[in-house]
Motif scaffolding. Structure first.
Motif, PDB file in Angstrom:
ATOM      1  N   ARG A   1      84.480 -76.860 -36.450  1.00  0.00           N
ATOM      2  CA  ARG A   1      84.206 -76.210 -37.732  1.00  0.00           C
ATOM      3  C   ARG A   1      85.487 -75.608 -38.297  1.00  0.00           C
ATOM      4  N   THR A   2      85.753 -75.878 -39.570  1.00  0.00           N
ATOM      5  CA  THR A   2      86.904 -75.326 -40.261  1.00  0.00           C
ATOM      6  C   THR A   2      86.423 -74.601 -41.506  1.00  0.00           C
ATOM      7  N   ASP A   3      86.817 -73.338 -41.660  1.00  0.00           N
ATOM      8  CA  ASP A   3      86.389 -72.540 -42.805  1.00  0.00           C
ATOM      9  C   ASP A   3      87.359 -72.767 -43.963  1.00  0.00           C
ATOM     10  N   ILE A   4      87.116 -73.823 -44.732  1.00  0.00           N
ATOM     11  CA  ILE A   4      88.002 -74.183 -45.835  1.00  0.00           C
ATOM     12  C   ILE A   4      88.030 -73.098 -46.899  1.00  0.00           C
ATOM     13  N   PHE A   5      86.867 -72.541 -47.244  1.00  0.00           N
ATOM     14  CA  PHE A   5      86.765 -71.488 -48.251  1.00  0.00           C
ATOM     15  C   PHE A   5      86.522 -70.122 -47.613  1.00  0.00           C
ATOM     16  N   LEU A   6      87.063 -69.910 -46.431  1.00  0.00           N
ATOM     17  CA  LEU A   6      86.780 -68.707 -45.657  1.00  0.00           C
ATOM     18  C   LEU A   6      85.305 -68.712 -45.271  1.00  0.00           C
ATOM     19  N   SER A   7      84.771 -67.572 -44.858  1.00  0.00           N
ATOM     20  CA  SER A   7      83.378 -67.526 -44.427  1.00  0.00           C
ATOM     21  C   SER A   7      82.884 -66.095 -44.438  1.00  0.00           C
ATOM     22  N   GLY A   8      81.581 -65.941 -44.649  1.00  0.00           N
ATOM     23  CA  GLY A   8      80.964 -64.625 -44.511  1.00  0.00           C
ATOM     24  C   GLY A   8      80.818 -63.824 -45.780  1.00  0.00           C
ATOM     25  N   GLY A   9      81.361 -64.320 -46.902  1.00  0.00           N
ATOM     26  CA  GLY A   9      81.280 -63.551 -48.141  1.00  0.00           C
ATOM     27  C   GLY A   9      79.848 -63.334 -48.605  1.00  0.00           C
ATOM     28  N   GLY A  10      79.035 -64.372 -48.482  1.00  0.00           N
ATOM     29  CA  GLY A  10      77.638 -64.251 -48.900  1.00  0.00           C
ATOM     30  C   GLY A  10      76.867 -63.259 -48.054  1.00  0.00           C
ATOM     31  N   GLN A  11      77.124 -63.272 -46.762  1.00  0.00           N
ATOM     32  CA  GLN A  11      76.444 -62.350 -45.859  1.00  0.00           C
ATOM     33  C   GLN A  11      76.851 -60.903 -46.157  1.00  0.00           C
ATOM     34  N   GLN A  12      78.118 -60.688 -46.441  1.00  0.00           N
ATOM     35  CA  GLN A  12      78.581 -59.343 -46.797  1.00  0.00           C
ATOM     36  C   GLN A  12      77.938 -58.867 -48.098  1.00  0.00           C
ATOM     37  N   LEU A  13      77.786 -59.793 -49.047  1.00  0.00           N
ATOM     38  CA  LEU A  13      77.159 -59.450 -50.317  1.00  0.00           C
ATOM     39  C   LEU A  13      75.691 -59.076 -50.113  1.00  0.00           C
ATOM     40  N   ALA A  14      75.004 -59.800 -49.247  1.00  0.00           N
ATOM     41  CA  ALA A  14      73.610 -59.490 -48.942  1.00  0.00           C
ATOM     42  C   ALA A  14      73.484 -58.094 -48.326  1.00  0.00           C
ATOM     43  N   GLN A  15      74.404 -57.765 -47.445  1.00  0.00           N
ATOM     44  CA  GLN A  15      74.391 -56.439 -46.834  1.00  0.00           C
ATOM     45  C   GLN A  15      74.686 -55.354 -47.861  1.00  0.00           C
ATOM     46  N   GLU A  16      75.612 -55.653 -48.768  1.00  0.00           N
ATOM     47  CA  GLU A  16      75.980 -54.674 -49.800  1.00  0.00           C
ATOM     48  C   GLU A  16      74.796 -54.298 -50.674  1.00  0.00           C
ATOM     49  N   PHE A  17      73.958 -55.290 -51.019  1.00  0.00           N
ATOM     50  CA  PHE A  17      72.834 -55.043 -51.920  1.00  0.00           C
ATOM     51  C   PHE A  17      71.500 -54.938 -51.186  1.00  0.00           C
ATOM     52  N   ASN A  18      71.551 -55.023 -49.865  1.00  0.00           N
ATOM     53  CA  ASN A  18      70.341 -54.898 -49.053  1.00  0.00           C
ATOM     54  C   ASN A  18      69.279 -55.919 -49.469  1.00  0.00           C
ATOM     55  N   VAL A  19      69.732 -57.180 -49.587  1.00  0.00           N
ATOM     56  CA  VAL A  19      68.816 -58.287 -49.878  1.00  0.00           C
ATOM     57  C   VAL A  19      68.943 -59.310 -48.750  1.00  0.00           C
ATOM     58  N   PRO A  20      67.947 -60.161 -48.551  1.00  0.00           N
ATOM     59  CA  PRO A  20      68.002 -61.133 -47.447  1.00  0.00           C
ATOM     60  C   PRO A  20      69.149 -62.131 -47.602  1.00  0.00           C
ATOM     61  N   PHE A  21      69.712 -62.510 -46.485  1.00  0.00           N
ATOM     62  CA  PHE A  21      70.687 -63.599 -46.447  1.00  0.00           C
ATOM     63  C   PHE A  21      69.950 -64.836 -45.951  1.00  0.00           C
ATOM     64  N   LEU A  22      69.806 -65.822 -46.827  1.00  0.00           N
ATOM     65  CA  LEU A  22      68.891 -66.929 -46.556  1.00  0.00           C
ATOM     66  C   LEU A  22      69.499 -68.060 -45.742  1.00  0.00           C
ATOM     67  N   ALA A  23      70.727 -68.443 -46.057  1.00  0.00           N
ATOM     68  CA  ALA A  23      71.278 -69.644 -45.421  1.00  0.00           C
ATOM     69  C   ALA A  23      72.788 -69.688 -45.583  1.00  0.00           C
ATOM     70  N   LYS A  24      73.405 -70.396 -44.655  1.00  0.00           N
ATOM     71  CA  LYS A  24      74.852 -70.582 -44.629  1.00  0.00           C
ATOM     72  C   LYS A  24      75.087 -72.082 -44.492  1.00  0.00           C
ATOM     73  N   ILE A  25      75.245 -72.762 -45.624  1.00  0.00           N
ATOM     74  CA  ILE A  25      75.228 -74.223 -45.658  1.00  0.00           C
ATOM     75  C   ILE A  25      76.643 -74.778 -45.576  1.00  0.00           C
ATOM     76  N   PRO A  26      76.961 -75.511 -44.518  1.00  0.00           N
ATOM     77  CA  PRO A  26      78.316 -76.076 -44.396  1.00  0.00           C
ATOM     78  C   PRO A  26      78.513 -77.285 -45.300  1.00  0.00           C
ATOM     79  N   LEU A  27      79.770 -77.580 -45.559  1.00  0.00           N
ATOM     80  CA  LEU A  27      80.118 -78.780 -46.320  1.00  0.00           C
ATOM     81  C   LEU A  27      79.804 -80.034 -45.517  1.00  0.00           C
ATOM     82  N   ASP A  28      79.340 -81.044 -46.221  1.00  0.00           N
ATOM     83  CA  ASP A  28      79.111 -82.354 -45.620  1.00  0.00           C
ATOM     84  C   ASP A  28      79.382 -83.394 -46.705  1.00  0.00           C
ATOM     85  N   PRO A  29      80.298 -84.326 -46.474  1.00  0.00           N
ATOM     86  CA  PRO A  29      80.563 -85.361 -47.488  1.00  0.00           C
ATOM     87  C   PRO A  29      79.305 -86.106 -47.917  1.00  0.00           C
TER      88      PRO A  29
END
Length: 283
Positions: free
Chosen positions: A220-248
């Motif tokens: 696994r390579t984090d081309i666009f970094l990782s974890g930003g969505g999860q941090q945003l969910a924590q910031e607003f106290n909303v569910p974090f639904l999915a972390k979808i990796p790139l696939d050609p």
């Protein structure tokens, strides 16, 4: 397209504009009352994969046996017809209703992309015309009884998302899509506050393009970094639904008009997408 004039009203000889408007509002209310759950796909940032998420979520729900409508309200760049290989399939239109375009026995689709004569034609509309089109799609399309209506919005918090949320009401859930990097998070944050200001619940946040898994070595390579969505969910106290990796294959699916979650059900991205489906099924 625009709202019908009084010529389509049953009382066209005697009614006034106010009467027609009341009848149209009643028709809209009746149409929406037949839809159990409304899911609006949002993002403050373009290019994060909203339409891909909307298509795969709608198909995922349909594959679970739910009756689903998929509404594309991206006036200036409707992509749903291409993603579902439905280009060149215009809807059947009568004076008082429009039949949505079927994708399967329980998934029905509507998009301005079905109605534009040429792909080269620019749609140059101001806000009130967009509002009229979206209202007509919700009021006059013969959706019937739906378990879910999935609405694919263009980026931002402008005319189209605002019209959708105002027409659907506060029972509609927002699903906010982002990519991991901070430049996207800064814009996507506004979509969450947009929902909160309108009184709409946020079903959760989806982090798309979250790393790339090499199909050969599986590293696994984090081309666009990782974890930003999860941090945003924590910031607003909303569910974090999915972390979808790139696939050609997701890109190829969009280009060729087949749906990834159906053709690659055992892949990691499909499993993540099905987490969104599973959360929607809890409503």
């Amino acid at each position: 397209m625009a709202d019908r004039e009084c010529k389509s009203c049953e009382q066209k000889e005697s009614c006034d504009k106010e009467t027609c408007q009341k009848e149209e509002e009643q028709k809209l209310k009746k149409s929406l009352s037949r839809i159990k759950h409304k899911l609006v796909i949002l993002s403050g940032k373009g290019g994060v994969g909203k339409s891909t998420i909307a298509v795969n979520l709608a198909v995922g729900l349909a594959l679970k046996g739910k009756k689903v409508g998929l509404l594309d309200v991206d006036v200036h760049g409707p992509s749903i017809p291409r993603l579902l290989s439905l280009k060149g399939n215009p809807p059947h239109i009568e004076e008082n209703y429009i039949d949505p375009v079927p994708w399967s026995k329980n998934l029905f689709v509507m998009s301005l992309g079905f109605l534009i004569p040429s792909e080269k034609e620019a749609v140059i509309w101001r806000g009130p015309i967009k509002m009229g089109l979206i209202k007509q799609f919700l009021r006059d399309v013969a959706w019937g009884d739906l378990d879910f209506l999935v609405v694919d919005c263009p980026p931002g918090t402008g005319d189209e998302p605002l019209s959708v949320m105002q027409l659907l009401g506060t029972s509609a859930y927002g699903i906010v899509v982002t990519t991991p990097q901070q430049v996207a998070i800064d814009d996507v944050r506004r979509s969450i506050t947009f929902c909160k200001q309108l009184g709409n619940p946020v079903l959760g946040i989806v982090e798309n393009m979250s790393g790339f898994i090499c199909p050969k070595c599986k590293e696994r390579t984090d081309i666009f970094l990782s974890g930003g969505g999860q941090q945003l969910a924590q910031e607003f106290n909303v569910p974090f639904l999915a972390k979808i990796p790139l696939d050609p294959e997701i890109v190829r699916a969009g280009e060729e008009g087949y749906v990834y979650v159906k053709t690659h059900p055992d892949s990691e991205p499909a499993k993540e997408i099905n987490k969104i489906v599973a959360e929607a099924l809890t409503l």
